[in-house]
Scaffold this motif. Structure first.
Motif, short mmCIF file in Angstrom:
data_model
loop_
_atom_site.label_atom_id
_atom_site.label_comp_id
_atom_site.label_asym_id
_atom_site.label_seq_id
_atom_site.Cartn_x
_atom_site.Cartn_y
_atom_site.Cartn_z
N VAL A 51 2.60 -3.38 0.88
CA VAL A 51 2.41 -3.86 -0.85
C VAL A 51 2.22 -5.61 -0.68
O VAL A 51 1.80 -5.61 -1.25
CB VAL A 51 2.65 -3.57 -2.81
N ILE A 104 -4.40 2.03 0.66
CA ILE A 104 -3.01 3.06 -0.14
C ILE A 104 -3.38 4.43 -0.21
O ILE A 104 -2.49 5.11 0.50
CB ILE A 104 -2.47 2.25 -0.84
N GLY A 158 6.71 2.00 0.86
CA GLY A 158 5.38 0.60 0.88
C GLY A 158 5.71 -1.17 0.53
O GLY A 158 4.78 -1.36 -0.10
N THR A 159 6.42 -1.41 0.60
CA THR A 159 6.96 -2.87 -0.08
C THR A 159 6.34 -4.35 1.03
O THR A 159 5.07 -4.42 0.09
CB THR A 159 8.08 -3.31 -0.39
N PHE A 209 3.08 1.63 -5.70
CA PHE A 209 1.93 1.26 -5.56
C PHE A 209 0.86 1.01 -7.60
O PHE A 209 -0.32 0.93 -7.93
CB PHE A 209 0.96 3.08 -4.93
N TYR A 222 1.76 -2.05 -8.36
CA TYR A 222 0.81 -3.25 -7.29
C TYR A 222 -0.96 -3.39 -8.48
O TYR A 222 -0.91 -4.19 -7.88
CB TYR A 222 0.41 -3.10 -5.98
N THR A 223 -1.07 -2.17 -8.27
CA THR A 223 -2.37 -2.41 -9.05
C THR A 223 -2.31 -2.48 -10.51
O THR A 223 -3.09 -3.17 -11.01
CB THR A 223 -3.48 -0.27 -8.87
N THR A 283 -8.31 -2.84 -0.26
CA THR A 283 -6.56 -2.49 -0.18
C THR A 283 -6.70 -1.40 -0.97
O THR A 283 -5.38 -0.54 0.04
CB THR A 283 -5.33 -3.09 -1.02
#
Length: 199
Positions: free
Chosen positions: A88, A122, A84-85, A168, A171-172, A118
């Motif tokens: 993201v 995701i 996921g890097t 994730f 990120y959020t 986004t």
């Protein structure tokens, strides 16, 4: 390292596409940054072009966020080396691009629709809940900013409740803080009872 650079550049350049600004410029010849709040987002577009253009710009800005992640997943080799890097990084860069567009001398909008885009790429259930919360709260309070602030703020909790990957959730969390910072003037106006309502 090149993969990280590509992910950041793809996200930033796609996020930088100033859809609201270009539409208003095309339709009226006006500079959206000199009208209303000065933002190039959908809410300010509504002040000039009306409701249907508000929803169109929201859709286009959301597509930017989803597209940035889709391109990284499909065209940047090794996007899953660290889970996921790279997607993201593209997502975060798209938010920065929307709010600090290279095409508008690093001005822009508040990145809410792009953020929801986004989330759609995701994990779509969280995107759907955030969008519904935004719509309901905006309808009830008549403040787009209030709906945006609350809807974005609950996204890390939703990612956690849906047992999504830690990156994730991170990120959020960071994105929510960034969008709250972009709304700092709106928060002041809401506190002082000076914020403009949706009409």
């Amino acid at each position: 390292m090149l993969q990280y650079i590509f992910a950041i550049l793809i996200g930033y350049l796609i996020g930088s596409i100033p859809t609201g600004y270009w539409l208003v410029k095309w339709k009226t010849g006006q500079d959206l940054r000199t009208i209303g709040s000065g933002s190039t987002g959908a809410t300010n577009v509504k002040r000039v072009l009306g409701t249907k253009w508000f929803f169109l710009v929201m859709l286009l800005d959301a597509i930017k966020g989803a597209l940035a992640i889709w391109l990284v997943i499909n065209y940047v080799p090794g996007h899953n080396i660290v889970y996921g890097t790279l997607p993201v990084l593209a997502a975060a860069s798209a938010l920065v691009g929307h709010s600090k567009s290279v095409f508008l001398k690093f001005s822009g909008g508040k990145s809410v629709a792009t953020f929801i885009g986004t989330l759609l790429a995701i994990y779509w259930p969280v995107a759907a809940i955030v969008a519904v919360v935004w719509g309901v709260l905006t309808y009830i309070t008549k403040y787009v900013s209030a709906g945006s602030i609350i809807a974005v703020s609950i996204s890390p909790l939703l990612m956690y409740l849906f047992d999504q990957h830690t990156i994730f959730i991170q990120y959020t969390s960071v994105a929510a803080l960034y969008i709250l910072w972009l709304h700092r003037d709106n928060i002041k106006r809401l506190t002082n009872g000076e914020e403009n309502k949706v009409r």
